[in-house]
Design an enzyme around this catalytic site. Structure first.
Site, PDB file in Angstrom:
ATOM      1  N   GLY A  40       0.751  -1.214  -0.013  1.00 47.73           N
ATOM      2  CA  GLY A  40      -0.041  -0.173  -0.047  1.00 47.73           C
ATOM      3  C   GLY A  40       0.975   1.415   0.113  1.00 47.73           C
ATOM      4  O   GLY A  40       1.990   1.177   0.655  1.00 47.73           O
ATOM      5  N   GLN A 225       6.912  -3.112  -1.670  1.00 47.94           N
ATOM      6  CA  GLN A 225       7.644  -3.752  -0.688  1.00 47.94           C
ATOM      7  C   GLN A 225       9.047  -3.124  -0.514  1.00 47.94           C
ATOM      8  O   GLN A 225       8.990  -1.963  -0.941  1.00 47.94           O
ATOM      9  CB  GLN A 225       7.776  -5.256  -1.011  1.00 47.94           C
ATOM     10  CG  GLN A 225       6.287  -5.950  -0.712  1.00 47.94           C
ATOM     11  CD  GLN A 225       5.804  -6.502  -2.130  1.00 47.94           C
ATOM     12  OE1 GLN A 225       6.332  -5.987  -3.042  1.00 47.94           O
ATOM     13  NE2 GLN A 225       4.353  -6.368  -2.043  1.00 47.94           N
TER      14      GLN A 225
END
Length: 431
Positions: A40, A225
């Protein structure tokens, strides 16, 4: 014109979204090259908050082309919902502003079901800490040559054959986990329905990007990530299912390595991690609690509380090497305001020996104890600083010491979630 790759240099959550958004003002194309909607990115633009998962961070900028590359695994249903959400916030998204590589593998509902079932079945100590969104199983199917890809949605016969091949693998797995067999016809029907909404965005991204490069357009490559979650160079097996380091940028969109001119590593001024796995500098005390509260350390995707610890220079030095990072952007410096003393991990002690890197073996990683050096903190506020002159002297010393220890200079320093609260030292597109 330089093309820039942005990678997280820790365990993710370093603040890549803001920096990609900030850099995208200098770019013509923003391309996402790996990962899924398990990552996110939170952007704050003029006080408005955007939470992105599958969409590249550049979509909130007008006049830019955003690209989802073949290195991504894509949940088409999630993507359409996300598009609707950001459209409701006033963002224009169309096939002219968003392209999806035709060879992008899709995340199907069966992938999420398998992901969650495996995690639930895992015993304590063997759980990976996945988001349960099907990213791992989707990458497994890609490597196993049984994926449904975007291009397959255009032909019913091909689509059905791809689904049948996937179910030859999944149904026996599901039986072993106590899950009922997949309703094949229902799955095919779901895919045929979503195809109408996804196919308009499909494009030969490799061709488009290579043409853009020849025309001198600037491309910003965006990863998800962090490098310590890389399938090869992360803290395996507590990692994601794709390559996160900068070398994946070229493969993940269909360009040669020569397309990459500058690698910018995003680095938080302390360290955080979500989920399971080793974390040498983790703090289970008031300092860790304070970092989490001041940094609002909750996952954008899962809402899970992040584990917090002191800055680990040994790990960042390692990721700078494996990603070929040329400069870092240090984020969340303002979270450290008010700490009387700060610690930086410079290496580890393992069974009486000193190491300047984190070993590969999981059992050795678990036994590594951090070796710290201390620095004085600062009482003044750094929030919103936009130049070196706005920073307290001890904050500048902290940044300079980090540069020395990781053997990489700071190109930018971020001092709040706001887009323009950024100190520019070196413009990656001009370096």
């Amino acid at each position: 014109m330089a093309n820039v790759v942005v990678v997280g240099a820790q365990w993710g959550d370093e603040g890549k979204g803001k920096i990609v958004d900030w850099l995208s003002s200098r770019a013509d194309v923003i391309a996402r090259f790996q990962g899924g909607h398990n990552a996110g990115h939170t952007l704050v633009v003029d006080g408005k908050v955007y939470k992105l998962h599958a969409l590249p961070s550049g979509v909130v900028r007008g006049g830019k082309l955003s690209v989802i590359g073949n290195g991504v695994v894509l949940d088409p249903w999630h993507l359409i919902k996300e598009i609707e959400t950001v459209r409701a916030q006033g963002v224009v998204i169309s096939p002219e502003t968003l392209m999806i590589a035709e060879n992008t593998p899709l995340i199907l509902p069966i992938h999420g079901e398998l992901d969650r079932a495996r995690e639930e079945a895992a015993s304590k100590g063997t759980k990976i800490g996945t988001t349960g969104r099907g990213i791992g199983p989707a990458y497994e199917d890609k490597v196993g040559r049984r994926s449904v890809r975007v291009a397959d949605l255009a032909d019913e016969a091909t689509l059905e054959s791809r689904v049948d091949r996937a179910l030859q693998h999944h149904d026996p797995l599901r039986k072993g986990l106590g899950i009922e067999a997949v309703d094949r016809d229902a799955l095919v029907a779901q895919l045929k329905e979503i195809a109408k909404e996804i196919l308009p965005y499909g494009a030969p991204v490799w061709k488009v990007l290579n043409e853009k490069r020849k025309a001198g357009k600037r491309i910003l490559f965006e990863g998800a990530q962090g490098a310590l979650l890389d399938i090869d160079f992360g803290t395996y097996p507590f990692v994601t299912s794709s390559n996160v380091i900068a070398g994946q940028a070229a493969t993940g969109v269909g360009m040669g390595p020569g397309a990459i001119n500058y690698v910018l590593g995003i680095v938080k001024a302390y360290t955080t991690r979500v989920g399971e796995g080793p974390f040498p500098t983790e703090l289970d005390d008031d300092n860790g609690q304070r970092l989490g509260e001041r940094g609002h350390e909750f996952g954008t995707t899962t809402g899970r509380k992040r584990r917090c610890g002191w800055f680990d220079a040994a790990l960042v030095r390692q990721t700078c090497a494996t990603s070929g990072i040329k400069g870092i952007c240090l984020t969340k410096l303002d979270v450290l305001d008010g700490f009387e003393t700060l610690k930086i991990c410079t290496g580890y002690e393992l069974d009486g020996k000193q190491l300047d890197y984190l070993p590969t073996a999981a059992d050795q990683q678990a036994r590594c104890k951090p070796v710290y050096e201390e620095m004085p903190g600062w009482s003044e506020s750094t929030e919103g600083a936009r130049s070196w002159n706005d920073l307290p002297a001890n904050a500048v010393k902290y940044v300079r010491r980090i540069e020395e220890l990781i053997e990489c200079p700071a190109a930018l320093v971020s001092t709040s979630p706001e887009r323009d609260d950024t100190i520019l030292v070196t413009d990656p597109f001009e370096d």
